[in-house]
Design a protein around this motif. Structure first.
Motif, PDB file in Angstrom:
ATOM      1  N   GLY A  59      -0.128  66.785  20.645  1.00  0.00           N
ATOM      2  CA  GLY A  59       0.334  66.820  18.552  1.00  0.00           C
ATOM      3  C   GLY A  59      -0.952  66.264  18.033  1.00  0.00           C
ATOM      4  N   ILE A  60      -0.953  66.235  16.737  1.00  0.00           N
ATOM      5  CA  ILE A  60      -2.263  66.418  16.097  1.00  0.00           C
ATOM      6  C   ILE A  60      -1.995  65.297  14.747  1.00  0.00           C
ATOM      7  CG2 ILE A  60      -1.997  68.133  14.462  1.00  0.00           C
ATOM      8  CD1 ILE A  60      -5.157  68.671  15.564  1.00  0.00           C
ATOM      9  N   GLY A  61      -3.618  64.421  13.704  1.00  0.00           N
ATOM     10  CA  GLY A  61      -2.825  63.902  12.803  1.00  0.00           C
ATOM     11  C   GLY A  61      -2.286  62.851  13.562  1.00  0.00           C
ATOM     12  N   GLY A  62      -0.902  62.819  12.551  1.00  0.00           N
ATOM     13  CA  GLY A  62       0.233  61.421  12.585  1.00  0.00           C
ATOM     14  C   GLY A  62       1.004  61.517  14.000  1.00  0.00           C
ATOM     15  N   SER A  63       1.058  62.934  14.590  1.00  0.00           N
ATOM     16  CA  SER A  63       1.750  63.202  15.956  1.00  0.00           C
ATOM     17  C   SER A  63       0.737  63.050  17.332  1.00  0.00           C
ATOM     18  CB  SER A  63       2.532  64.695  16.004  1.00  0.00           C
ATOM     19  OG  SER A  63       3.218  64.321  14.931  1.00  0.00           O
ATOM     20  N   ASP A  64      -0.258  61.963  16.829  1.00  0.00           N
ATOM     21  CA  ASP A  64      -1.457  62.396  18.246  1.00  0.00           C
ATOM     22  C   ASP A  64      -2.698  60.575  16.928  1.00  0.00           C
ATOM     23  OD1 ASP A  64      -3.371  63.092  19.785  1.00  0.00           O
ATOM     24  OD2 ASP A  64      -4.926  62.105  18.181  1.00  0.00           O
ATOM     25  N   ALA A  77       4.009  67.436  20.373  1.00  0.00           N
ATOM     26  CA  ALA A  77       4.986  66.315  19.294  1.00  0.00           C
ATOM     27  C   ALA A  77       4.271  66.958  17.877  1.00  0.00           C
ATOM     28  CB  ALA A  77       4.454  64.477  19.521  1.00  0.00           C
ATOM     29  N   SER A  78       5.761  67.455  17.216  1.00  0.00           N
ATOM     30  CA  SER A  78       4.903  68.328  15.976  1.00  0.00           C
ATOM     31  C   SER A  78       6.890  67.612  15.092  1.00  0.00           C
ATOM     32  CB  SER A  78       4.405  69.624  15.935  1.00  0.00           C
ATOM     33  OG  SER A  78       4.388  69.780  14.871  1.00  0.00           O
ATOM     34  N   LYS A  79       6.053  67.141  13.906  1.00  0.00           N
ATOM     35  CA  LYS A  79       7.228  66.631  12.810  1.00  0.00           C
ATOM     36  C   LYS A  79       7.782  68.038  12.494  1.00  0.00           C
ATOM     37  CE  LYS A  79       8.303  65.056   8.168  1.00  0.00           C
ATOM     38  NZ  LYS A  79       7.683  63.784   7.107  1.00  0.00           N
ATOM     39  N   THR A  80       6.455  69.168  12.084  1.00  0.00           N
ATOM     40  CA  THR A  80       7.141  70.200  11.482  1.00  0.00           C
ATOM     41  C   THR A  80       8.268  71.128  12.909  1.00  0.00           C
ATOM     42  OG1 THR A  80       4.903  71.137  11.823  1.00  0.00           O
ATOM     43  CG2 THR A  80       6.163  69.844   9.361  1.00  0.00           C
ATOM     44  N   PHE A  81       6.545  71.534  14.102  1.00  0.00           N
ATOM     45  CA  PHE A  81       6.472  71.965  14.875  1.00  0.00           C
ATOM     46  C   PHE A  81       6.267  73.488  14.457  1.00  0.00           C
ATOM     47  CE2 PHE A  81       8.153  73.677  19.331  1.00  0.00           C
ATOM     48  CZ  PHE A  81       8.683  72.268  19.739  1.00  0.00           C
ATOM     49  N   THR A  82       5.582  73.777  13.710  1.00  0.00           N
ATOM     50  CA  THR A  82       5.082  75.311  13.272  1.00  0.00           C
ATOM     51  C   THR A  82       3.362  74.446  13.078  1.00  0.00           C
ATOM     52  OG1 THR A  82       5.030  73.696  11.279  1.00  0.00           O
ATOM     53  CG2 THR A  82       6.307  75.250  11.578  1.00  0.00           C
ATOM     54  N   THR A  83       2.457  73.599  13.825  1.00  0.00           N
ATOM     55  CA  THR A  83       1.427  73.211  13.037  1.00  0.00           C
ATOM     56  C   THR A  83       0.701  73.857  13.930  1.00  0.00           C
ATOM     57  OG1 THR A  83       1.816  70.758  12.637  1.00  0.00           O
ATOM     58  CG2 THR A  83      -0.146  71.459  13.105  1.00  0.00           C
ATOM     59  N   ALA A  84      -0.643  75.120  13.848  1.00  0.00           N
ATOM     60  CA  ALA A  84      -1.099  75.644  14.546  1.00  0.00           C
ATOM     61  C   ALA A  84      -1.777  75.563  15.720  1.00  0.00           C
ATOM     62  CB  ALA A  84      -1.872  76.400  13.668  1.00  0.00           C
ATOM     63  N   MET A 130      -7.413  57.554   4.285  1.00  0.00           N
ATOM     64  CA  MET A 130      -7.483  58.396   3.940  1.00  0.00           C
ATOM     65  C   MET A 130      -6.709  59.829   3.002  1.00  0.00           C
ATOM     66  SD  MET A 130     -11.836  58.062   5.681  1.00  0.00           S
ATOM     67  CE  MET A 130     -12.269  59.469   4.597  1.00  0.00           C
ATOM     68  N   GLU A 131      -5.807  59.588   3.748  1.00  0.00           N
ATOM     69  CA  GLU A 131      -4.529  61.460   3.723  1.00  0.00           C
ATOM     70  C   GLU A 131      -4.147  60.018   2.849  1.00  0.00           C
ATOM     71  OE1 GLU A 131      -1.415  63.079   6.309  1.00  0.00           O
ATOM     72  OE2 GLU A 131      -3.188  64.764   6.691  1.00  0.00           O
ATOM     73  N   SER A 132      -3.640  59.424   2.827  1.00  0.00           N
ATOM     74  CA  SER A 132      -2.126  58.069   1.452  1.00  0.00           C
ATOM     75  C   SER A 132      -2.979  58.814   0.074  1.00  0.00           C
ATOM     76  CB  SER A 132      -1.876  57.110   2.674  1.00  0.00           C
ATOM     77  OG  SER A 132      -1.733  57.733   3.695  1.00  0.00           O
ATOM     78  N   GLY A 176      -7.103  74.432   3.122  1.00  0.00           N
ATOM     79  CA  GLY A 176      -7.749  75.085   4.058  1.00  0.00           C
ATOM     80  C   GLY A 176      -6.870  75.507   5.136  1.00  0.00           C
ATOM     81  N   LYS A 177      -5.393  74.806   5.605  1.00  0.00           N
ATOM     82  CA  LYS A 177      -4.884  75.809   6.568  1.00  0.00           C
ATOM     83  C   LYS A 177      -4.924  77.131   6.287  1.00  0.00           C
ATOM     84  CE  LYS A 177      -2.247  71.791   7.721  1.00  0.00           C
ATOM     85  NZ  LYS A 177      -0.477  70.631   7.242  1.00  0.00           N
ATOM     86  N   GLN A 178      -4.741  77.907   5.099  1.00  0.00           N
ATOM     87  CA  GLN A 178      -3.895  78.423   3.909  1.00  0.00           C
ATOM     88  C   GLN A 178      -5.373  79.519   4.621  1.00  0.00           C
ATOM     89  OE1 GLN A 178      -2.665  78.347   0.544  1.00  0.00           O
ATOM     90  NE2 GLN A 178      -0.733  77.462   0.854  1.00  0.00           N
TER      91      GLN A 178
HETATM   92  O1  LIG Z   1       3.905  66.826  13.020  1.00  0.00           O
HETATM   93  P1  LIG Z   1       3.318  67.856  12.376  1.00  0.00           P
HETATM   94  O2  LIG Z   1       4.329  68.785  11.409  1.00  0.00           O
HETATM   95  O3  LIG Z   1       2.448  68.417  13.297  1.00  0.00           O
HETATM   96  O4  LIG Z   1       1.803  67.400  11.370  1.00  0.00           O
HETATM   97  C1  LIG Z   1       0.732  67.289  12.051  1.00  0.00           C
HETATM   98  C2  LIG Z   1      -0.579  66.870  11.123  1.00  0.00           C
HETATM   99  O5  LIG Z   1      -0.827  67.715  10.097  1.00  0.00           O
HETATM  100  C3  LIG Z   1      -0.547  67.878   8.728  1.00  0.00           C
HETATM  101  O6  LIG Z   1      -1.480  68.712   8.674  1.00  0.00           O
HETATM  102  C4  LIG Z   1      -0.816  66.962   7.849  1.00  0.00           C
HETATM  103  O7  LIG Z   1      -2.224  66.526   7.694  1.00  0.00           O
HETATM  104  C5  LIG Z   1      -0.726  65.672   9.258  1.00  0.00           C
HETATM  105  O8  LIG Z   1      -0.175  64.298   7.906  1.00  0.00           O
HETATM  106  C6  LIG Z   1       0.021  65.364   9.842  1.00  0.00           C
HETATM  107  O9  LIG Z   1       0.376  64.328  11.246  1.00  0.00           O
END
Ligand SMILES: O=P(O)(O)OC[C@H]1O[C@H](O)[C@H](O)[C@@H](O)[C@@H]1O
Length: 553
Positions: free
Chosen positions: A156-161, A208-215, A355-357, A514-516
């Motif tokens: 996972g990354i970000g909040g999922s890590d 671990a991914s809230k969206t399950f789409t994070t690249a 910083m993200e908030s 940046g993601k786009q």
């Molecule tokens: O849990 P995910 O959906 O994979 O998201 C992981 C992370 O990526 C995003 O880009 C957000 O900046 C974060 O707030 C988030 O925690």
């Protein structure tokens, strides 16, 4: 509260902060010898000392007046009531429900004006997580080869890590049930570092991914799924996969069995999600009881936040201190210095949380903000920080407010090391406050036998200005319960700052562009790709990368 009342509160605060000598701290101690008594508070197990800042009685009154004018406490109550306080995403913000008992009865408002249960769902998910965790630890759930799982890797990354990694680092010890590992970076060197330490036949893989789409997460999940499949085959691989997500359709498409998916809802923000299913790696790695203690600790801080009056409310006081430093004194950097190596990922977690908030420039109503918002936050555990960036805090041109976190009792038997650690933490804060004047430096150099010429030459370099602000938090010990309190304290501080600055602390639109752009650059890096239209710098860099990869331009 009217806009005029808000403006008046800001004006009052700013006029106090612009008084000559408003940043002085030493003189406050001379005028008010009981300053420590007046400017420290305790909430749960945490002592908060604000006496080493330049906030005096007048400034504190003005800050509390601002909190009232900005209606921080009513905003807090709206969050607890499940209102759609994340207004740009039209979502409730209910991480507090994650650590509350079923009987707390949290409900989330829905965008269509309805209301849905939160507490029952949280309790059901926790019960499922507990059954799973205990079955893995008891060896009832085993690997595809029939072995017990010994390692758990969280992808996972970000909040999922960051949150789970931080908490596991703080709570894991030799006797913990499993070894937790964290894979976040899209850079496969991250995986290459971890892979040799793992046996696929004994490794449980959490995606671990809230969206399950994070690249990045999906790329790593595919990498690790392939690694499992090579040894265990497709069916075996599936027995090692677990998903932690709100997106059940995507988890099924990825091949995660439905009974291995632990969910949560969109009212849990990524950077507030370690208490949800996203925290499963903490429970597996450190034990279910510790995970529960972590949640209970956070709940204790929630109760303090929800009930303590403003003038004794730790999260609010911490937030007001930041307002004083950032808006009043223009100090827009902030250092986090935990004097406990187990908290070595705490600054990284707070970087995202804060910083993200708070890195926003638009008010909740869509207007440009009229003042500075989130400071740049950085940190390292002490004493390492002292040998890295503390020079700048002591003698740089601009003061950097710092939070020191001190733990009274260690969990190891090496008392002398612990005394050394605490002495250093206390000394750094004292040095920032006290500084060192010319007379003192001169006397020391004379006593050391330096010549008058040498003394005059070095004197300006060896003087410390002092009067540099710091905040100290003291905990009796670091365990799951106190860690829960500490992390929740900073979460609520962030909430208060969002209300004080009138910004939405729960969205993160700034990460999207940046993601786009990366998705349009990606095909340009394929062997057969062609460089598309960019600014000349980006074009030049892509061309150079392609050239050094031996590809056509
Ligand atoms: O849990 P995910 O959906 O994979 O998201 C992981 C992370 O990526 C995003 O880009 C957000 O900046 C974060 O707030 C988030 O925690």
């Amino acid at each position: 509260m009217t806009p005029t009342a808000r403006e008046a509160a800001w004006t009052r605060l700013m006029s106090l902060a612009r008084r000559p000598g408003a940043a002085a701290i030493r003189s406050l101690f001379s005028r008010q010898p009981d300053r420590f008594e007046k400017f420290h508070w305790q909430g749960g197990d945490i002592l908060l000392d604000l006496s080493k800042t330049s906030i005096d009685d007048d400034a504190m009154r003005a800050l509390l007046g601002l909190a009232e004018a900005m209606q921080v406490m009513p905003a807090r109550d709206a969050m607890a009531a499940g209102e759609l306080v994340n207004n740009t995403e039209n979502r409730a913000v209910l991480h507090m429900a994650l650590r509350a008992p079923r009987s707390a009865g949290f409900h989330a408002r829905t965008p269509d004006g309805g209301c849905e249960d939160a507490s029952d769902e949280v309790a059901d998910t926790l019960a499922a997580m507990e059954r799973f965790t205990r079955a893995v630890h008891a060896g009832e759930i085993r690997s595809a080869t029939g072995e017990p799982f010994t390692d758990v890797i969280n992808i996972g990354i970000g909040g999922s890590d960051l949150g789970p990694f931080m908490a596991s680092r703080a709570l894991w010890h030799e006797a913990s049930p499993m070894r937790p590992l964290y894979l976040a970076n899209a850079d496969a060197h991250n995986w290459e570092l971890i892979r040799p330490r793992l046996d696929p036949a004994r490794t449980l893989v959490l995606i671990a991914s809230k969206t399950f789409t994070t690249a990045e997460t999906m790329a790593n999940a595919r990498l690790v799924r392939g690694w499992l499949e090579q040894t265990l085959g497709t069916e075996g691989m599936r027995q090692h996969l677990v998903a932690l997500s709100t997106n059940h359709k995507a988890t099924a498409e990825f091949g995660v069995p439905a009974d291995r998916v632990f969910g949560f809802r969109d009212w849990v923000g990524g950077r507030f999600s370690l208490w949800s299913a996203i925290g499963l790696s903490i429970a597996l790695g450190c034990g279910w009881d510790d995970f529960m203690r972590l949640l209970e600790g956070a709940r204790a801080m929630d109760e303090h936040f929800l009930s303590a009056p403003a003038e004794r409310n730790l999260p609010l006081l911490l937030a007001l201190t930041t307002v004083w430093h950032v808006n009043g004194l223009g100090l827009d950097n902030h250092a986090i210095l935990p004097y406990d190596h187990r908290l070595s990922r705490f600054p990284a977690h707070l970087q995202q949380l804060e910083m993200e908030s708070l890195g926003k420039r638009t008010t909740r109503g869509g207007a440009p903000v009229q003042h500075l918002t989130g400071p740049v936050l950085f940190g390292e555990p002490g004493t390492n920080a002292q040998h890295s960036f503390m020079q700048l805090l002591h003698q740089g041109t601009t003061p950097v407010p710092a939070d020191f976190v001190l733990i009274a009792n260690p969990s190891h038997p090496y008392a002398a090391n612990h005394r050394l650690l605490l002495a250093n933490g206390l000394a750094q804060a004292e040095a920032l406050l006290r500084g060192r004047g010319e007379e003192d430096v001169r006397a020391e150099m004379l006593a050391a036998g330096k010549t008058p010429e040498e003394i005059e030459r070095l004197l300006p370099h060896r003087v410390f200005p002092g009067d540099r602000p710091s905040t100290t938090l003291v905990l009796p010990r670091l365990d799951a319960h106190t860690l829960g309190q500490l992390v929740a304290l900073y979460e609520h501080k962030v909430f208060c700052l969002g209300a004080l600055w009138d910004i939405d602390a729960f969205d993160q639109w700034g990460v999207e562009l940046g993601k786009q752009l990366s998705t349009s650059i990606l095909p340009e890096l394929l062997p057969e790709g062609r460089v598309g239209p960019h600014d000349p710098s980006t074009t030049g860099l892509i061309q150079q990368l392609r050239a050094w990869q031996g590809l056509d331009l």
